[in-house]
Design an enzyme around this catalytic site. Structure first.
Site, short mmCIF file in Angstrom:
data_model
loop_
_atom_site.label_atom_id
_atom_site.label_comp_id
_atom_site.label_asym_id
_atom_site.label_seq_id
_atom_site.Cartn_x
_atom_site.Cartn_y
_atom_site.Cartn_z
N LYS A 109 0.81 -1.22 0.00
CA LYS A 109 0.00 0.00 0.00
C LYS A 109 0.84 1.27 0.00
CE LYS A 109 -1.15 -0.58 4.95
NZ LYS A 109 -0.52 -1.92 5.08
N ASN A 132 -1.29 6.93 6.21
CA ASN A 132 -0.45 5.95 6.91
C ASN A 132 0.98 5.93 6.38
OD1 ASN A 132 -0.45 3.70 8.91
ND2 ASN A 132 0.09 2.48 7.13
N HIS A 179 -1.22 -8.71 11.68
CA HIS A 179 -1.89 -8.07 12.82
C HIS A 179 -2.85 -9.01 13.54
CE1 HIS A 179 -0.08 -4.35 11.61
NE2 HIS A 179 -0.72 -4.33 10.46
#
Length: 423
Positions: A109, A132, A179
């Site tokens: 990303k 981010n 995660h």
């Protein structure tokens, strides 16, 4: 959104939290912050409190930094009191007028975000690129001015905190295990990613990686232009073939990134010939297959951003073989076994560092010589001794960095300094 006179609590004082606090102050809010560390308050912020429900006294707006889990008792209590709870990205989006291109996914990303911004800038468009990626979205609001578009990398954590954020063009690149210390399962993690499409309207664009079953199953709203691409195919946009010639875009995974970036840029009207020019001139990002130097015929590459197994798989695809692979750090709970087929016949040496060194050696040690370096400096020195002309030394850890470094940037910067100091 009127902020003047409101009493806001910003939870978490990382880069995004500080930027959110500055935004709130600039719009006339009375601001305090909460953090688990003893930190000085940013300019204009009244105090830094502990992250407990007690810090909600007198507050009517709560803004969460992306790294702070929204499951904390503080947020539960805030909602029970009827307080407005927003993520930093959601707060900033309320003040952005130009269309937003949103990018999420487990891997790629940051590259896709930077590449999309580069393609749009190559077409002469005025663009803010961040989120981010490192430049908090609140900074876009603080910078002011009129732009043609904002390109925003969005993590699953940030997407948890949205309610009205609308992406005029959006993509989910992929969903792979990551995660899992924060999410109970992969489906919950994927659902957080899918929220990027939640507020799209007719005329918006949803860019879907058809090669990823979880992404392909994601729904887009009625009237949204849904465009599917398959990164296993040659890069082709609207029937026009495009070439990936830049070293900064080598590897099969970068075809996935380039497909998505080109399709997002097309939503903003970027011409096909400009797309090719942008692909050829993309400067790359630090810590993503970043060339460091060639020394005595050995190439040294910094891929510190590869913090999970899937990312390392994709990085390995960029090289034909003769690899000395530096791996390790704080593991994320996923097995390393899926790397076996990608390493077999390519990797000469596995140099392990950090907390998960023994686990990596146990699961992958039969694929190459294992050097238990433990420290990065030792790994670099041993790789220097072992590598021969034509070989590649690749830092691609498959782990988080927090056992030995501040973050993956710190790890990558230390690697680069060590490599540049070799003679």
């Amino acid at each position: 959104m009127k902020l003047s006179g409101r009493h806001a609590l910003v939870v978490g004082l990382g880069k995004s939290g500080v930027a959110a606090a500055r935004l709130l102050v600039s719009r006339g809010a009375e601001v305090v912050a909460a953090d688990d560390k003893d930190l000085p308050p940013p300019e204009g912020v009244g105090a830094v409190l502990r992250v407990t429900p007690e810090s909600l006294r007198g507050i009517d707006l709560v803004v969460a930094s992306p790294g702070v889990p929204l499951s904390l008792p503080l947020f539960t209590e805030a909602r029970a009191r009827g307080l407005e709870v927003l993520g930093e990205v959601e707060l900033a989006s309320r003040f952005i007028e130009e269309p937003i291109a949103g990018i999420t996914g487990t891997n790629g990303k940051s590259t896709t975000t930077a590449l999309t911004g580069h393609l749009m800038s190559s077409a002469g468009l005025r663009v803010f690129t961040g989120g981010n990626l490192g430049n908090a979205l609140s900074n876009r609001v603080l910078e002011g001015g009129k732009l043609d578009g904002t390109v925003c990398e969005l993590s699953s954590y940030q997407l948890e905190g949205i309610s009205r954020l609308r992406c005029a063009a959006a993509t989910v690149l992929n969903v792979t295990p990551d995660h899992l210390d924060r999410y109970p399962d992969l489906d919950t993690y994927a659902a957080a990613k899918a929220r990027i499409f939640e507020n799209q309207r007719a005329g918006d664009t949803g860019v879907i990686n058809a090669a990823d079953a979880r992404v392909r199953a994601m729904k887009t709203n009625p009237g949204v232009r849904r465009i599917e691409f398959d990164p296993r195919e040659p890069l082709r946009i609207e029937g026009t073939p495009l070439q990936l010639r830049a070293l900064t875009l080598r590897g099969a995974h970068n075809r996935e990134n380039a497909f998505a970036a080109c399709l997002l840029a097309r939503h903003f009207g970027v011409r096909l010939d400009v797309l090719q020019k942008g692909l050829d001139t993309y400067p790359g990002l630090p810590h993503r297959l970043e060339p460091v130097r060639v020394l005595d015929g050995v190439e040294w590459v910094n891929d510190s951003k590869a913090t999970n197994v899937d990312s390392v798989q994709k990085s390995l695809s960029a090289f034909a073989g003769n690899l000395h692979l530096i791996m390790g750090g704080r593991g994320k709970g996923a097995p390393y076994g899926p790397l076996r087929e990608h390493m077999r016949g390519k990797v000469k040496t596995i140099l392990t560092i950090g907390e998960d060194a023994e686990k990596i050696a146990a699961e992958l040690g039969d694929l190459g010589q294992v050097v238990r370096a433990q420290a990065l400096a030792t790994a670099v020195q041993r790789a220097r001794e072992l590598a021969r002309p034509g070989d590649v030394v690749l830092l691609s850890p498959a782990c988080a960095s927090y056992d030995q470094f501040r973050n993956f940037e710190d790890r990558g910067n230390q690697f680069k300094a060590l490599v540049r100091g070799l003679s």
